[in-house]
Every structure is written in C-alpha cells, then in structure tokens.
Scaffold this motif. Sequence first.
Motif, PDB file in Angstrom:
ATOM      1  N   ASN A 295      -8.480 -49.179  56.386  1.00 54.05           N
ATOM      2  CA  ASN A 295      -8.652 -50.561  56.163  1.00 54.05           C
ATOM      3  C   ASN A 295      -8.138 -51.312  54.862  1.00 54.05           C
ATOM      4  OD1 ASN A 295      -9.414 -50.580  58.811  1.00 54.05           O
ATOM      5  ND2 ASN A 295     -11.465 -50.782  58.524  1.00 54.05           N
ATOM      6  N   THR A 296      -8.461 -50.542  53.584  1.00 46.89           N
ATOM      7  CA  THR A 296      -7.864 -50.860  52.468  1.00 46.89           C
ATOM      8  C   THR A 296      -6.428 -50.865  52.497  1.00 46.89           C
ATOM      9  OG1 THR A 296      -9.794 -50.137  51.372  1.00 46.89           O
ATOM     10  CG2 THR A 296      -7.946 -50.634  49.843  1.00 46.89           C
ATOM     11  N   ARG A 297      -5.784 -49.638  52.984  1.00 42.61           N
ATOM     12  CA  ARG A 297      -4.395 -49.724  52.867  1.00 42.61           C
ATOM     13  C   ARG A 297      -3.760 -50.754  53.951  1.00 42.61           C
ATOM     14  NH1 ARG A 297      -5.915 -44.180  52.449  1.00 42.61           N
ATOM     15  NH2 ARG A 297      -5.907 -43.770  54.460  1.00 42.61           N
ATOM     16  N   ARG A 298      -4.460 -50.887  54.975  1.00 36.70           N
ATOM     17  CA  ARG A 298      -3.925 -51.901  56.007  1.00 36.70           C
ATOM     18  C   ARG A 298      -4.017 -53.398  55.189  1.00 36.70           C
ATOM     19  NH1 ARG A 298      -0.649 -54.571  58.158  1.00 36.70           N
ATOM     20  NH2 ARG A 298      -1.282 -56.200  59.943  1.00 36.70           N
ATOM     21  N   LEU A 299      -5.029 -53.645  54.749  1.00 30.08           N
ATOM     22  CA  LEU A 299      -4.931 -55.050  53.979  1.00 30.08           C
ATOM     23  C   LEU A 299      -3.941 -55.082  52.861  1.00 30.08           C
ATOM     24  CD1 LEU A 299      -6.364 -57.570  53.469  1.00 30.08           C
ATOM     25  CD2 LEU A 299      -7.856 -56.646  51.828  1.00 30.08           C
ATOM     26  N   ILE A 300      -3.829 -53.996  52.203  1.00 31.71           N
ATOM     27  CA  ILE A 300      -2.903 -54.152  50.927  1.00 31.71           C
ATOM     28  C   ILE A 300      -1.338 -54.273  51.993  1.00 31.71           C
ATOM     29  CG2 ILE A 300      -1.394 -52.768  49.425  1.00 31.71           C
ATOM     30  CD1 ILE A 300      -4.078 -51.425  48.672  1.00 31.71           C
ATOM     31  N   GLU A 301      -1.172 -53.698  52.533  1.00 32.35           N
ATOM     32  CA  GLU A 301       0.161 -53.719  53.499  1.00 32.35           C
ATOM     33  C   GLU A 301       0.395 -55.151  54.009  1.00 32.35           C
ATOM     34  OE1 GLU A 301       0.535 -52.495  57.646  1.00 32.35           O
ATOM     35  OE2 GLU A 301       1.489 -50.639  56.787  1.00 32.35           O
ATOM     36  N   GLY A 302      -0.643 -55.723  54.394  1.00 31.55           N
ATOM     37  CA  GLY A 302      -0.562 -57.159  55.065  1.00 31.55           C
ATOM     38  C   GLY A 302      -0.182 -58.092  54.198  1.00 31.55           C
ATOM     39  N   THR A 326      -7.776 -69.148  48.366  1.00 37.77           N
ATOM     40  CA  THR A 326      -8.938 -68.852  48.606  1.00 37.77           C
ATOM     41  C   THR A 326      -9.431 -69.416  50.196  1.00 37.77           C
ATOM     42  OG1 THR A 326      -9.746 -68.641  46.233  1.00 37.77           O
ATOM     43  CG2 THR A 326     -11.335 -69.009  47.916  1.00 37.77           C
ATOM     44  N   PRO A 327      -9.189 -68.645  50.990  1.00 36.63           N
ATOM     45  CA  PRO A 327      -9.226 -69.087  52.510  1.00 36.63           C
ATOM     46  C   PRO A 327     -10.609 -69.662  52.821  1.00 36.63           C
ATOM     47  CG  PRO A 327      -8.035 -66.991  52.604  1.00 36.63           C
ATOM     48  CD  PRO A 327      -8.775 -67.053  51.005  1.00 36.63           C
ATOM     49  N   PRO A 328     -10.523 -70.783  53.358  1.00 40.28           N
ATOM     50  CA  PRO A 328     -12.039 -71.287  53.515  1.00 40.28           C
ATOM     51  C   PRO A 328     -12.596 -70.636  54.726  1.00 40.28           C
ATOM     52  CG  PRO A 328      -9.978 -72.772  54.776  1.00 40.28           C
ATOM     53  CD  PRO A 328      -9.489 -71.675  53.937  1.00 40.28           C
ATOM     54  N   ASP A 329     -14.015 -70.467  54.611  1.00 36.01           N
ATOM     55  CA  ASP A 329     -14.919 -69.826  55.511  1.00 36.01           C
ATOM     56  C   ASP A 329     -14.675 -68.371  55.325  1.00 36.01           C
ATOM     57  OD1 ASP A 329     -15.654 -72.214  56.853  1.00 36.01           O
ATOM     58  OD2 ASP A 329     -14.004 -72.072  58.133  1.00 36.01           O
ATOM     59  N   SER A 355      -8.111 -60.427  61.318  1.00 41.17           N
ATOM     60  CA  SER A 355      -8.462 -61.967  61.278  1.00 41.17           C
ATOM     61  C   SER A 355      -8.070 -62.502  59.914  1.00 41.17           C
ATOM     62  CB  SER A 355      -9.859 -61.771  61.697  1.00 41.17           C
ATOM     63  OG  SER A 355     -10.372 -63.473  61.586  1.00 41.17           O
ATOM     64  N   PHE A 356      -8.638 -61.808  58.660  1.00 38.17           N
ATOM     65  CA  PHE A 356      -8.501 -62.347  57.463  1.00 38.17           C
ATOM     66  C   PHE A 356      -6.875 -62.730  57.271  1.00 38.17           C
ATOM     67  CE2 PHE A 356      -7.845 -61.556  52.860  1.00 38.17           C
ATOM     68  CZ  PHE A 356      -8.379 -62.620  52.350  1.00 38.17           C
ATOM     69  N   LEU A 357      -6.186 -61.579  57.552  1.00 40.70           N
ATOM     70  CA  LEU A 357      -4.533 -61.494  57.238  1.00 40.70           C
ATOM     71  C   LEU A 357      -4.063 -62.846  58.274  1.00 40.70           C
ATOM     72  CD1 LEU A 357      -3.571 -57.829  57.490  1.00 40.70           C
ATOM     73  CD2 LEU A 357      -3.506 -59.440  55.347  1.00 40.70           C
ATOM     74  N   GLU A 358      -4.527 -62.951  59.402  1.00 41.94           N
ATOM     75  CA  GLU A 358      -3.971 -63.963  60.080  1.00 41.94           C
ATOM     76  C   GLU A 358      -4.248 -65.351  59.400  1.00 41.94           C
ATOM     77  OE1 GLU A 358      -4.812 -66.121  64.581  1.00 41.94           O
ATOM     78  OE2 GLU A 358      -5.441 -63.972  63.971  1.00 41.94           O
TER      79      GLU A 358
END
Length: 365
Positions: A295-302, A326-329, A355-358
């Motif tokens: 998941n760390t690698r996926r977040l970095i990629e995204g 700094t995304p709200p919520d 969801s965060f990447l979206e």
Amino acid sequence: MKENGSSEEELFSYLSSLREEDLSYGRILSSMCTTPHPVAIRAHMQFIETNLGDPGLFPGTMGLEDELIRMLGDLLHHHGAGGYATSGGTESNIQALRIAKKQKPVAKPNVIIPASAHFSFDKACDMLGLEMRSVPLDSNYRMNPDSVNEAVDTNTVAIVSVVGTTEYGMIDPVKEIGSVAAGNGVFFHVDAAFGGLVAPFLPDPAPWDFLVPSVSSISIDPHKMGMSTIPCGALLLRDPEAFGCLNVDTPYLTVKKECTLAGTRPGAPVASAYAVLRYLGREGLSAIVQGCMENTRRLIEGMEAYGYVRAVTPDVNVATFDCPLTPPDWRVSRTRWGHMRTVLMPHVTRDVVESFLETIGEFHA
C-alpha cells in the motif's frame, strides 16, 4: 461532579457524544498506531484489572510479560534478552539512557542522536541532565556514521540510532554506527519503537538488531505495528543484569525491588500484545507488513502520477511527499522540513489509499 452522581443512561449518552468527536481511523493517515486486532481486544478485557506494578499479586500476568519479552527477544535474535513492558517508546528510551548514564558516570555526560530522532530524547536528556548532540543526516535522511565519529568523545555515555524514523520511515545504518560505538566503548541504543515490528519482515534487511554485537538495548512498540491495545511498548537489553542499576527498594510490595519507571503498570495491554503475536505468528505478521508495504508503494505511485514527488524512498511503511495540499476530512501531518507525511498502517487498506488518491486528484485538477 454532581452531588448524587449521574444515571448510567445519562453518563453514557455524554460519553458517546464525546466519542463521536473522535475521528475514525479510516480517515487517519498520520498515526503510527492502529485499530487493535480483535484478539488484542479480547485478551485486554480478560486482564483488565491486572496491575504489574505489584506483579506478585498477578503471577499469571507476570508470566505473560515474561513470555512477551522472550518472543520479542527471539524476533530480535537474542533469546536471552532481558526486558519489561513499558508504556511505549518514550519510556523505553528514557530508561535506556538512564542505564547508559549510570554505567558510565562522568561529570559532563552527552548522548549522540540523529537529527531524525524522536522528541522523546529531548525529554530524556532534559530529565537526566544529558547534553544532547544531534548529528546531521545524509541525503536519504539516515544518520551519518562519519558525523557520529566526529561527535563522540570521552564524555559520551550513549549513541542512539533509529529503525523506522518517525518522519521519513528510514532505517539508520546500525552496523556502521555500532562500529563507532564499539570502538569507543559506548552504550548503543536502537530506537525501533516503530520499525521493530516491520524490519524483521522486510526482504534481506541489513543487520540492525542484536545481531549487531555492539547493540546494547532496543525499544520496540507492540501497540504500533503489533496491533495491541494502547499502551504497550517494550525495552530489551542484551545484558539482563544491566537493569539492576535502576532497582529501587519496594518493601511493602510482593517484590522487594523494581527497576521500572512507572509504578502502576497495566497488565491488559501486555496480554493483548502477547495474544496478537501468539495468534498471528511470524507468518501472519509478515503478511501484514507486506500488505502495508504494498500500500505504501501504491500511494507513492499514485501521488507521483499527480506530480507530487516522494521526499525519499522509505525503508518502512511511511511515505512523504513534496505536496502542499491538506485534503479536508483527512488527517495527514507535516515533517519538520514541510513534507506531507503519511503512515500506511494496517487500517490504511487499499480501498483507503484509493479513496485518498481520488481526493488528491479532485484537488489537483
């Protein structure tokens, strides 16, 4: 406080309203703690009233603490390690430096730490009257062994390195720093409060635990990647006898001497930590770590697909970015150098990452 107290219904209605103000872990990407494992919660409740501050009253719980330390010692390649369950990394780090100072009484003691060290060392040095020498990091946010060698002198009572730095998720070159410690006869403490339950399950990690002969002590927190209830840390020593220098007389208790920092020590989190390690075993813990690293690698990629470059390639499941958003919520944090900081704990599932990447994509657009 009301004169006649509150009804149970009134009380728990009020407590529920306060609990609703707390954020769900599903929106938190800045915490190094996580939702406790279900077996942790069950074990915790079974030992809810136990107090290891007077262990002779709770011999079963005391036995669990001993077993927990043996399990952690085996994981860190030292079956004979001594230790006890602490409230977390801060207490463990304070106790390690107390031992180091007592073992080398000098007029003007100093401790060498990396610039990435946890703020608990500021507290420890203030409490213990130690000069704190913070040495610079290399370009990858790791402690620089050459800087350690330049900072050490005859008044140095301890050198500290970190496995899983709080801000960037890096593992210091423990073996090389350990050579400096050994060459100067200095107590060497490894703060693995976070990374201690990650690094053992990484592919081909460099030696960092008791496999490094000069490592004197290690702090490790089951209430982080071990998914126990809070609070549960542990301090392990290569030489169990070294705890003796911290002993104080406790004449009215069932044990007559204690080396711990806290008096009252809850047994429930110890039981919960033991239960998770016993239930999952190394294979289960490894699977959880692998999932977090994926998941760390996926977040970095995204994030990089949106143009937000990683600050560094992390060794453990912490990801940092040159991103002003700094995304709200959502709860992310900032490093002292201003990078967005995220921690991919077990509660940060692939769905949470997507969801965060979206959300990031919506603001990026």
